[in-house]
Design an enzyme around this catalytic site. Structure first.
Site, short mmCIF file in Angstrom:
data_model
loop_
_atom_site.label_atom_id
_atom_site.label_comp_id
_atom_site.label_asym_id
_atom_site.label_seq_id
_atom_site.Cartn_x
_atom_site.Cartn_y
_atom_site.Cartn_z
N ARG A 104 0.84 -1.18 0.00
CA ARG A 104 0.00 0.00 0.00
C ARG A 104 0.89 1.24 0.00
O ARG A 104 1.75 1.39 0.84
CB ARG A 104 -0.90 -0.01 1.24
CG ARG A 104 -2.07 0.96 1.14
CD ARG A 104 -3.28 0.42 1.85
NE ARG A 104 -3.82 -0.74 1.17
CZ ARG A 104 -4.88 -0.72 0.34
NH1 ARG A 104 -5.51 0.41 0.11
NH2 ARG A 104 -5.30 -1.82 -0.24
N THR A 108 -0.78 7.71 -1.33
CA THR A 108 -2.08 7.60 -2.03
C THR A 108 -2.99 6.56 -1.38
O THR A 108 -4.20 6.55 -1.63
CB THR A 108 -1.87 7.16 -3.49
OG1 THR A 108 -1.32 5.83 -3.49
CG2 THR A 108 -0.93 8.10 -4.24
N ASP A 200 4.30 -12.06 13.55
CA ASP A 200 4.47 -11.85 12.11
C ASP A 200 4.74 -13.21 11.45
O ASP A 200 5.79 -13.82 11.68
CB ASP A 200 5.62 -10.88 11.85
CG ASP A 200 5.73 -10.52 10.38
OD1 ASP A 200 5.52 -9.35 10.04
OD2 ASP A 200 6.03 -11.42 9.55
N ASP A 203 8.03 -13.44 9.40
CA ASP A 203 9.22 -13.48 10.26
C ASP A 203 9.35 -14.82 10.96
O ASP A 203 10.45 -15.36 11.10
CB ASP A 203 9.15 -12.36 11.31
CG ASP A 203 9.49 -11.00 10.71
OD1 ASP A 203 10.10 -10.97 9.62
OD2 ASP A 203 9.14 -9.99 11.33
N1 URA Z 1 0.56 -10.12 9.36
C1 URA Z 1 1.16 -10.99 10.21
O1 URA Z 1 2.07 -11.71 9.83
N2 URA Z 1 0.72 -11.03 11.49
C2 URA Z 1 -0.30 -10.27 11.94
O2 URA Z 1 -0.65 -10.39 13.11
C3 URA Z 1 -0.89 -9.37 11.04
C4 URA Z 1 -0.45 -9.32 9.75
#
Ligand code: URA
Length: 209
Positions: A104, A108, A200, A203
């Site tokens: 994103r 914009t 995440d 990650d």
């Molecule tokens: N993306 C992720 O990897 N974890 C989240 O909690 C939200 C978006």
């Protein structure tokens, strides 16, 4: 919730709980993601149409069931979507694979596509879009817009975890696309993370944090 299937199979729920634990290692997380993705794939393809073909067993000739019509595309939203692909391709080795990268634009707020690759006959196939986390829903919404622009019209979205806010946004944008998820969590925090979530996903699967 209409249009949303929560995959409550005990093996899925058990594996998801281990994935959520902060002490689960990168290797463990990746292995569980591959295992859980085969189970999710099994559920998301549960109602695929069958036809029959005449085959000969060593004993006799029979009409036996086979998948009907054009096959599948698994569309991975980069980068975390790739973690679901391996297990799904183990179940459906002949599926085609699409990769979609969107981000994103901060100014914009438009979704910008930085990578897109899909088979030419995507309009004739069932497209299962995969991303482990449906958080705000923005990247899933944008990826599906890009697939629809290329002619895809038969789509499903598969994730591990969804936030209620993301589900609402997604269904407002794409009411024609059914969602399959292993769980609907409580909410999004101010940083856009799913709570309680699993952190995440990218990650955790690639060990980048
Ligand atoms: N993306 C992720 O990897 N974890 C989240 O909690 C939200 C978006």
């Amino acid at each position: 919730m209409n249009g949303v299937t929560v995959i409550s199979h005990p093996l899925v729920q058990h594996k998801l709980t281990i994935m959520r634990k902060k002490e689960t290692s990168t290797a463990g997380f990746r292995r569980l993601l591959r295992e859980i993705s085969t189970l999710l794939c099994y559920e998301v393809t549960r109602d695929l149409e069958l036809t029959t073909e005449t085959i000969e067993t060593p004993m006799q000739t029979i009409e036996a069931p086979v998948l009907e019509g054009k096959k599948l595309v698994f569309a991975s939203i980069l980068r975390a979507g790739n973690g679901l692909l391996e297990g799904m391709l183990e179940l459906v080795p002949s599926a085609r694979v699409s990769h979609i990268g969107v981000y994103r634009d901060h100014d914009t707020l438009e979704a910008v596509e930085y990578f897109f690759k899909a088979p030419d006959d995507i309009n004739e196939r069932l497209v299962i879009v995969v991303d482990p986390m449906l958080a705000t829903g923005n990247s899933a919404i944008a990826a599906i817009e890009k697939l629809k622009e290329r002619g895809a019209s038969n789509l499903r979205f598969l994730c591990l975890l969804a936030a209620p806010e993301g589900l609402r946004n997604f269904q407002d944008a794409h009411p024609d696309v059914p969602v399959f998820t292993a769980a609907i969590d409580s909410h999004l925090n101010e940083q856009g993370y799913i709570m309680p979530g699993l952190g995440d996903a990218g990650d955790r699967m690639y060990g980048t944090k």
